[in-house]
Scaffold this motif. Sequence first.
Motif, mmCIF file in Angstrom:
data_model
loop_
_atom_site.group_PDB
_atom_site.id
_atom_site.type_symbol
_atom_site.label_atom_id
_atom_site.label_comp_id
_atom_site.label_asym_id
_atom_site.label_seq_id
_atom_site.Cartn_x
_atom_site.Cartn_y
_atom_site.Cartn_z
ATOM 1 N N THR A 23 0.879 -1.158 0.000
ATOM 2 C CA THR A 23 0.000 0.000 0.000
ATOM 3 C C THR A 23 0.919 1.211 0.000
ATOM 4 O OG1 THR A 23 -1.732 -1.157 1.233
ATOM 5 C CG2 THR A 23 -1.805 1.247 1.229
ATOM 6 N N ALA A 24 1.120 1.816 -1.150
ATOM 7 C CA ALA A 24 2.141 2.848 -1.320
ATOM 8 C C ALA A 24 1.493 4.196 -1.596
ATOM 9 C CB ALA A 24 3.092 2.482 -2.457
ATOM 10 N N VAL A 25 1.974 5.223 -0.884
ATOM 11 C CA VAL A 25 1.498 6.593 -1.097
ATOM 12 C C VAL A 25 2.705 7.494 -1.314
ATOM 13 C CG1 VAL A 25 -0.615 6.300 0.233
ATOM 14 C CG2 VAL A 25 1.457 7.027 1.394
ATOM 15 N N SER A 26 2.523 8.503 -2.136
ATOM 16 C CA SER A 26 3.580 9.464 -2.413
ATOM 17 C C SER A 26 3.561 10.566 -1.367
ATOM 18 C CB SER A 26 3.392 10.063 -3.809
ATOM 19 O OG SER A 26 4.357 11.069 -4.061
ATOM 20 N N VAL A 27 4.751 11.052 -0.998
ATOM 21 C CA VAL A 27 4.879 12.088 0.029
ATOM 22 C C VAL A 27 5.422 13.348 -0.645
ATOM 23 C CG1 VAL A 27 5.905 12.750 2.219
ATOM 24 C CG2 VAL A 27 5.341 10.350 1.785
#
Length: 456
Positions: free
Chosen positions: A421-425
Amino acid sequence: MAHGGTGQADTGRGEKGGGVRTALAGLTTRGRSFLAAGVAAAICAYVLGQPDLLRVGLLLAALPLVCAAVVHRTRYRVAGSRRLAPGRVPAGSEARVHLRMDNVSRLPTGLLMLQDRVPYVLGPRPRFVLDRVEPGGRREVSYRVRSDLRGRYPLGPLQLRLNDPFGMCELTRSFSTFDTLTVVPRVEALPAVRLTGEAKGYGDGRQRSLALAGEDDVIPREYRYGDDLRRVHWRSTARYGELMVRREEQPQRSRCTVLLDTRGAAFRGAGPDSAFEWAVSGCASVLVHMLERGFSVRLLTDTGASVPGEGADGFAGASQESADAAGLMMDTLAVVDHSDGTGLSRAYDVLRGGNEGLLVAFFGELDEEQAAVAGRMRQRSGGAVAFLLDGDTWGREPNEAPETMNRTKERLRMLREAGWTAVSVPRGASLTELWQRADQERSGVVTAGRASGGEA
């Protein structure tokens, strides 16, 4: 939390061989000027034959020498102590330092100048003027320190500066003790969400594990000295002809590993608002949050290093030792710095296959090879959440035009295809919002075959 150190300083004479040199070295600018003027006046009086001028010159030269001798021979015995409140503060917060001076001699002191040595990043060096301290008396003063940069900063030693009434001589005596102020990363309170891969730390849905024996045990097993007779399994006892007992089950804590990417090549910029500092602060926030939720938490870096004193399953949360565990982790993060490594393979080797529970990672910039390594990490965890710092937004100035984000999107795609579960910062992002977004994205990628999510 408060702590401090205590020491004594004797303001009497030093070693005999260096006594005269020490006294003369303590002359102030005024004292040196008086001495030079006196010597010059004496020479002029000798040349010109003026006895009155000679007397004036001798007086000018003698005054600073007498003051230096008196200050150097003054014997005060004073004890100093320092107390920090608190001794561990988040970056950007203030701590107060309390100083206490006790006169343990039988003589009253004169005017004392107290100075504490502090690093430049904590602010200006504090100085205090203490009036006459009676025998057995004490004086207390305090000052504040603040740092936007995490780290461990020494405070001290305390220094006493003795002056004569005319300001001709000034001598310094130092205490031997010092203290350390630990500035830890900022911690952001995170909301409770349900993340895949782990059951609750406590309560419904918790997993079970063996309490007494290892993996080779079967149900039932043979009786061992000390086993409770109420656990005897009579059917198996009759079958095998010896006492057999049921193995006992106990709750098993949900585990969480927090991975911090510290590779110097993966982050741009420096300072309190840099990408690396955001990652360290986010890592600290997740560690504290998971401990509060009852997880057994482990901190891991790309070098494969963890917190000294950490057990095989990490630090246990929701217990009397959880505060100490959080303190140890915060102390480790207070001094963590960029590593010289270029890959994530050592961290991958430390992860145990399929037995890590929840894996939360803070990644810097990833190339295609390291993104593939990170993708394989997913196979060694029950659930995986990645916060990938967007190097394009963190690397440019705020007033510059946005650059393309194709590389970051490609890395996110690779991680998601591997099961993360990858999110950009982006620059200036709030971890609380990203934490909730990760939960929302997890809801869309969890398959029916995965384990039920646990609250985190």
